[in-house]
Design an enzyme around this catalytic site. Sequence first.
Site, PDB file in Angstrom:
ATOM      1  N   ALA A 110       0.853  -1.185   0.000  1.00 12.38           N
ATOM      2  CA  ALA A 110       0.000   0.000   0.000  1.00 12.38           C
ATOM      3  C   ALA A 110       0.890   1.236   0.000  1.00 12.38           C
ATOM      4  O   ALA A 110       2.098   1.148   0.209  1.00 12.38           O
ATOM      5  CB  ALA A 110      -0.928   0.008   1.210  1.00 12.38           C
ATOM      6  N   LYS A 111       0.290   2.386  -0.231  1.00 16.30           N
ATOM      7  CA  LYS A 111       1.015   3.652  -0.133  1.00 16.30           C
ATOM      8  C   LYS A 111      -0.004   4.762   0.031  1.00 16.30           C
ATOM      9  O   LYS A 111      -1.134   4.669  -0.442  1.00 16.30           O
ATOM     10  CB  LYS A 111       1.850   3.909  -1.385  1.00 16.30           C
ATOM     11  CG  LYS A 111       3.051   4.808  -1.129  1.00 16.30           C
ATOM     12  CD  LYS A 111       4.134   4.043  -0.373  1.00 16.30           C
ATOM     13  CE  LYS A 111       5.391   4.883  -0.189  1.00 16.30           C
ATOM     14  NZ  LYS A 111       6.481   4.107   0.431  1.00 16.30           N
TER      15      LYS A 111
END
Length: 422
Positions: A110-111
């Site tokens: 994720a980011k």
Amino acid sequence: MALNETIYNSPVFQQACTQFDAAADILGMEAGLRERTKRPRRCVIVSMPVRMDSGKVEIFEGYRVQHNLSTGPAKGGIRFHQDVTLGEVAALAMWMSWKCSLVGLPYGGAKGGVVVNARDMSLTELERLSRRYMQEITPFIGPNIDIPAPDVGTNEQVMGWMMDTYSNHKGFYDPGVVTGKPIALGGSLGRREATGEGVAWFVKAYLQDMGIPPEKTTVVIQGFGNVGSETALALYHWGAEITGISDFTGGIHNPKGIDLKAALAYVAANKSLQGFPGGESVTNEQLLELPCTVLIPAALERVITGQNARKLKCRLLAEGANGPTTNEADQILSERGDIQIIPDVLCNSGGVIVSYFEWLQNLQNYYWTKNEVFDKLHRMLAKAKASVDETQKKYNCSRRTAALVLGIARVSEAKAKRGLFP
């Protein structure tokens, strides 16, 4: 719909997709599984009204992309930067999926990102923005869903505010929701140094494979933030000479070696390297072309390009940043054949490994010494290096492709074994 026609389309996202396709071709992935593995699973876009110190209310835009949720909770940093785009965040989330898989962590990638120049904000404004961002994404995160961490423009204090905001929403102290926190709030010893420590470990390991001793090693580092400075210190203590460093204001070159203690003190007092008297001033572009044994881009993506790849004068390119080398530059460096590359998904994996350790310690409420953390880190790095080197020989491919093949294969296998929910 082709991925280049989606909301994620951007040069950096195309770069990540091209890298993926090269690895997927080697694996012979069938079309349906290939698309499922490549595409981000979920994207959250939020608008955040924040009251500034002047009393004016400004609206900031933020993102959170969860690329893969098939192998565990998502994991990835939160970036505060004025040039953040959704495509950039999606690319970084994709790389996090392969990185976590490569080193054997039970996470997906994720980011997060907020479009803001955090350097222009006061501490109170930064706190309001940090808390508002966490408030907006709270329905989509949690210790078993998605676990953010610091990245460019964020730090331990920002993570502390975010953890506190989440805990207040839940009604109980829940430190496992983020990593990279202050030690007093459940952070792990060694987490601040972890990414730089990992970069330095890989540099030392590959230099030893190349037969280059520390006393004959010169190092140039673009980016003197957390990752760059910790890498510099670790390599300096090993015996290497740091001859070039830089930040967003420009760089310093001293072929006789830079006084790192003086540089760190100067940055602490002045918030940047601008005006540091320890060497000759150079631009960030010039810094990348300085002669050295090891070049470490440790700032932002896409800084090694088709325009400067032929001008590099290093023997080892260690990617402390995510995505610093464009596909065109990769091809040029491959044709040159005189520069070895430690790819980002391998080289900077120390940060997420120790983030995993922090998360484990939070869940168990049992904390380790720094020596225990680094001992476990080094063993995992050694295992990942051995796997990549073996895969590179097996497929006769680049080290980057070998690392991606390993990471992508494990994610795609998990997706195939889980099947499709009706």
